[in-house]
Scaffold this motif. Structure first.
Motif, PDB file in Angstrom:
ATOM      1  N   ILE A   1       0.753  -8.336  10.501  1.00 51.36           N
ATOM      2  CA  ILE A   1       0.081  -8.491   8.940  1.00 51.36           C
ATOM      3  C   ILE A   1      -1.240  -7.807   9.063  1.00 51.36           C
ATOM      4  CG2 ILE A   1       0.405  -8.686   6.528  1.00 51.36           C
ATOM      5  CD1 ILE A   1       3.095 -10.538   8.123  1.00 51.36           C
ATOM      6  N   VAL A   2      -1.470  -7.221   8.750  1.00 50.89           N
ATOM      7  CA  VAL A   2      -3.131  -6.396   8.865  1.00 50.89           C
ATOM      8  C   VAL A   2      -3.151  -7.319   7.927  1.00 50.89           C
ATOM      9  CG1 VAL A   2      -5.094  -5.115   9.552  1.00 50.89           C
ATOM     10  CG2 VAL A   2      -2.912  -5.152  10.369  1.00 50.89           C
ATOM     11  N   THR A   3      -4.311  -7.815   7.497  1.00 49.72           N
ATOM     12  CA  THR A   3      -4.962  -8.012   5.953  1.00 49.72           C
ATOM     13  C   THR A   3      -6.703  -7.878   6.087  1.00 49.72           C
ATOM     14  OG1 THR A   3      -5.731 -10.488   6.032  1.00 49.72           O
ATOM     15  CG2 THR A   3      -3.705 -10.338   5.639  1.00 49.72           C
ATOM     16  N   ASN A   4      -7.453  -7.969   4.642  1.00 48.99           N
ATOM     17  CA  ASN A   4      -8.415  -7.486   5.156  1.00 48.99           C
ATOM     18  C   ASN A   4      -9.312  -8.713   5.384  1.00 48.99           C
ATOM     19  OD1 ASN A   4      -8.207  -9.131   2.423  1.00 48.99           O
ATOM     20  ND2 ASN A   4      -9.738  -9.244   1.189  1.00 48.99           N
ATOM     21  N   LYS A   5      -8.730  -9.346   6.294  1.00 51.26           N
ATOM     22  CA  LYS A   5      -9.537 -10.901   6.116  1.00 51.26           C
ATOM     23  C   LYS A   5      -8.401 -11.253   7.894  1.00 51.26           C
ATOM     24  CE  LYS A   5     -10.965 -13.544   2.463  1.00 51.26           C
ATOM     25  NZ  LYS A   5     -10.314 -14.995   2.078  1.00 51.26           N
ATOM     26  N   GLU A   6      -7.964 -11.745   7.969  1.00 53.78           N
ATOM     27  CA  GLU A   6      -6.908 -12.310   8.998  1.00 53.78           C
ATOM     28  C   GLU A   6      -5.574 -10.879   9.564  1.00 53.78           C
ATOM     29  OE1 GLU A   6      -6.653 -16.324   9.165  1.00 53.78           O
ATOM     30  OE2 GLU A   6      -7.580 -16.286   7.200  1.00 53.78           O
ATOM     31  N   THR A   7      -5.306 -11.320  10.716  1.00 54.49           N
ATOM     32  CA  THR A   7      -4.161 -10.579  11.380  1.00 54.49           C
ATOM     33  C   THR A   7      -3.087 -11.532  11.275  1.00 54.49           C
ATOM     34  OG1 THR A   7      -5.078  -8.532  11.835  1.00 54.49           O
ATOM     35  CG2 THR A   7      -2.481  -9.252  12.537  1.00 54.49           C
ATOM     36  N   PHE A   8      -2.137 -11.461  10.792  1.00 55.16           N
ATOM     37  CA  PHE A   8      -0.455 -12.355  10.937  1.00 55.16           C
ATOM     38  C   PHE A   8       0.700 -11.807  11.740  1.00 55.16           C
ATOM     39  CE2 PHE A   8      -3.075 -13.671   7.141  1.00 55.16           C
ATOM     40  CZ  PHE A   8      -3.738 -14.855   7.371  1.00 55.16           C
ATOM     41  N   THR A   9       0.962 -12.461  12.143  1.00 53.50           N
ATOM     42  CA  THR A   9       3.288 -12.388  12.475  1.00 53.50           C
ATOM     43  C   THR A   9       3.511 -13.248  12.225  1.00 53.50           C
ATOM     44  OG1 THR A   9       2.453 -13.290  14.650  1.00 53.50           O
ATOM     45  CG2 THR A   9       2.057 -11.343  15.097  1.00 53.50           C
ATOM     46  N   ALA A  10       5.484 -11.591  11.561  1.00 52.82           N
ATOM     47  CA  ALA A  10       5.881 -13.056  11.327  1.00 52.82           C
ATOM     48  C   ALA A  10       7.487 -12.598  12.055  1.00 52.82           C
ATOM     49  CB  ALA A  10       5.864 -12.994   9.945  1.00 52.82           C
ATOM     50  N   SER A  11       8.216 -13.039  12.097  1.00 52.66           N
ATOM     51  CA  SER A  11      10.000 -13.142  11.902  1.00 52.66           C
ATOM     52  C   SER A  11      10.500 -12.234  11.349  1.00 52.66           C
ATOM     53  CB  SER A  11      10.561 -14.549  12.340  1.00 52.66           C
ATOM     54  OG  SER A  11       9.923 -15.093  13.287  1.00 52.66           O
ATOM     55  N   LYS A  12       9.665 -12.429   9.381  1.00 53.08           N
ATOM     56  CA  LYS A  12      10.723 -12.127   8.340  1.00 53.08           C
ATOM     57  C   LYS A  12       9.476 -11.742   7.352  1.00 53.08           C
ATOM     58  CE  LYS A  12      14.451 -14.230   9.790  1.00 53.08           C
ATOM     59  NZ  LYS A  12      14.964 -13.149  10.897  1.00 53.08           N
ATOM     60  N   VAL A  13       9.147 -10.780   6.540  1.00 51.88           N
ATOM     61  CA  VAL A  13       8.419 -10.878   5.805  1.00 51.88           C
ATOM     62  C   VAL A  13       9.633 -10.240   4.420  1.00 51.88           C
ATOM     63  CG1 VAL A  13       6.716  -8.999   4.679  1.00 51.88           C
ATOM     64  CG2 VAL A  13       6.785  -9.787   7.175  1.00 51.88           C
ATOM     65  N   ILE A  14       9.047 -10.918   3.312  1.00 49.39           N
ATOM     66  CA  ILE A  14       8.941 -10.608   1.824  1.00 49.39           C
ATOM     67  C   ILE A  14       8.482 -10.145   1.530  1.00 49.39           C
ATOM     68  CG2 ILE A  14      10.419 -11.761  -0.621  1.00 49.39           C
ATOM     69  CD1 ILE A  14      11.751 -14.061   1.287  1.00 49.39           C
ATOM     70  N   LEU A  15       8.241  -8.637   0.842  1.00 47.56           N
ATOM     71  CA  LEU A  15       7.112  -8.062   0.445  1.00 47.56           C
ATOM     72  C   LEU A  15       7.368  -8.305  -0.731  1.00 47.56           C
ATOM     73  CD1 LEU A  15       4.670  -6.236   1.038  1.00 47.56           C
ATOM     74  CD2 LEU A  15       6.349  -4.273   1.785  1.00 47.56           C
ATOM     75  N   THR A  16       7.325  -8.458  -1.998  1.00 49.93           N
ATOM     76  CA  THR A  16       7.281  -8.479  -3.354  1.00 49.93           C
ATOM     77  C   THR A  16       6.068  -7.566  -4.415  1.00 49.93           C
ATOM     78  OG1 THR A  16       5.781 -10.323  -4.195  1.00 49.93           O
ATOM     79  CG2 THR A  16       7.435 -10.561  -3.100  1.00 49.93           C
ATOM     80  N   ILE A  17       5.205  -6.752  -3.872  1.00 49.23           N
ATOM     81  CA  ILE A  17       3.897  -6.080  -4.389  1.00 49.23           C
ATOM     82  C   ILE A  17       4.700  -5.018  -5.112  1.00 49.23           C
ATOM     83  CG2 ILE A  17       2.018  -7.345  -2.913  1.00 49.23           C
ATOM     84  CD1 ILE A  17       2.237  -3.892  -1.605  1.00 49.23           C
TER      85      ILE A  17
END
Ligand SMILES: Cc1cc2nc3c(=O)[nH]c(=O)nc-3n(C[C@H](O)[C@H](O)[C@H](O)COP(=O)(O)OP(=O)(O)OC[C@H]3O[C@@H](n4cnc5c(N)ncnc54)[C@H](O)[C@@H]3O)c2cc1C
Length: 354
Positions: free
Chosen positions: A145-161
């Motif tokens: 998950i690339v953001t304007n700041k850091e990058t994260f990794t995840a096994s599962k993502v809940i996308l609420t936008i």
């Protein structure tokens, strides 16, 4: 790069509901990413005024149950006295009184923000504000998950936008064209709204036997209501501004609104303590330039929004995805529970949740 079992994107009602349920499961390995400088999304109370969501009904069972669980109280929308109906500003007004036995719309004591505050108590240390998600990349056994700041990794993502904003994110591999089209053409509920709230020392309209309700589709304020809150003690009127005033500057709009209300409720209107307004269409966290008027042919709860993608590593959430009361707070809670339950079904069936 920090890895989390779950990353929830968006700290609105649905994202915070998912976080709350993950917590209930004893799950602490999650992170919530939020683009704004605050949590709550379309629930936004400023100086005692609900500039976003305000009301719920008795049949909004998810809200009713949640308020019970979180030990929050509600009260009836004030409607005693004369209400005003103004079909045409050049013709005489109509007065009407609400039936005291009719079911009233409900409000949350301490404003809608109380729900957000209570709900986020257990996850505040897991929320990152000012973090705009830009890209989601499928890496096989995890998502990046690339953001304007850091990058994260995840096994599962809940996308609420909101779906139309999801369609602007970059996905690798890209979403299929038909899914993208459906997301892009899904209006964000209430994105066209301009809300206004005005606080006072005294509820002068009540003393004149006015309820504070003023309805008039051709007026500067299409709907106005008493917005006093017994818990905060803040006395106010709150309503929806005519979209015809969207392009006026703030001072012009304010003058037109105050004059319009003063014509009906009296010159005390000018002696306000605080004036707040919010045009949701101008907020890139809710809307975009493709402002679409709500129509009955929307895609709320569309089947593509129910399917997980990237080999079951990402699920779409948020009120517009809900198959129950989409658009409303009720739909946001429903989708938040559904998303947290997606990878944890046994817990939820035991707990008898929907
Ligand atoms: C003016 C108005 C009045 C309303 N009145 C009522 C009412 O009276 N009753 C009712 O039931 N409902 C009402 N609603 C609807 C209610 O507010 C919503 O149903 C509910 O708040 C939606 O919650 P959500 O979590 O699904 O979405 P949101 O609240 O929109 O949450 C999504 C979150 O994602 C964040 N985000 C966006 N883009 C990114 C990104 N790229 N990266 C990271 N984060 C991002 C946003 O900042 C936001 O916090 C109203 C809404 C508005 C705007």
């Amino acid at each position: 790069m920090t890895h989390f079992k779950y990353v929830i994107i968006g700290a609105g009602l649905s994202g915070l509901t998912s976080a709350y349920y993950l917590n209930k499961l004893g799950e602490s390995n999650y992170l919530v990413l939020e683009s704004r400088d605050r949590i709550g999304g379309r629930i936004f109370t400023k100086n005692g005024i609900d500039l976003g969501a305000t009301w719920f009904q008795n049949h909004h069972e998810m809200v009713v149950n949640f308020l019970n669980e979180l030990q929050l109280e509600s009260f009836d929308q004030y409607s005693k006295g004369k209400s005003i109906l103004l079909y045409d500003p050049n013709r005489p007004v109509h007065y009407f009184e609400s039936d005291p036995n009719a079911q009233a719309a409900k409000r949350i004591k301490g404003n809608s923000v109380s729900l957000i505050r209570r709900l986020s108590q257990s996850s505040m240390d897991k929320i990152k504000l000012y973090t705009i998600v830009q890209e989601i990349i499928d890496k096989g056994d995890h998502l990046k998950i690339v953001t304007n700041k850091e990058t994260f990794t995840a096994s599962k993502v809940i996308l609420t936008i909101p779906p139309k904003l999801v369609s602007q994110l970059q996905f690798t591999p890209d979403l299929n064209i038909s899914t993208k089209k459906i997301l892009a053409s899904t209006p964000t509920w209430m994105e066209h709204s301009i809300k206004v709230g005005i606080t006072y020392e005294k509820a002068f309209w009540r003393n004149k036997n006015f309820s504070g309700t003023l309805i008039g589709q051709s007026g500067a304020v299409t709907e106005l209501y008493d917005h006093c809150d017994p818990t905060t003690g803040i006395i106010s009127l709150m309503g929806f501004v005519s979209e015809n005033l969207r392009e006026q500057n703030v001072d012009q709009r304010k003058k037109i609104i105050l004059d319009y209300i003063a014509n009906q409720l009296g010159t005390e209107v000018y002696n306000y303590l605080n004036y707040e307004e919010n045009d949701w269409s101008k907020d890139p966290n809710t809307s975009n330039s493709l402002l679409t008027k709500f129509s009955r042919t929307h895609n709320y709860g569309h089947p593509v929004m129910q399917e997980s993608i990237f080999n079951d590593k990402l699920i779409f959430s948020g009120t517009e995805t809900s198959q129950l009361n989409a658009g409303y707070m009720d739909g946001a809670i429903y989708s938040g529970i559904r998303s947290a339950a997606h990878w944890n079904k046994p817990y939820f069936s035991n707990a008898n949740s929907k």
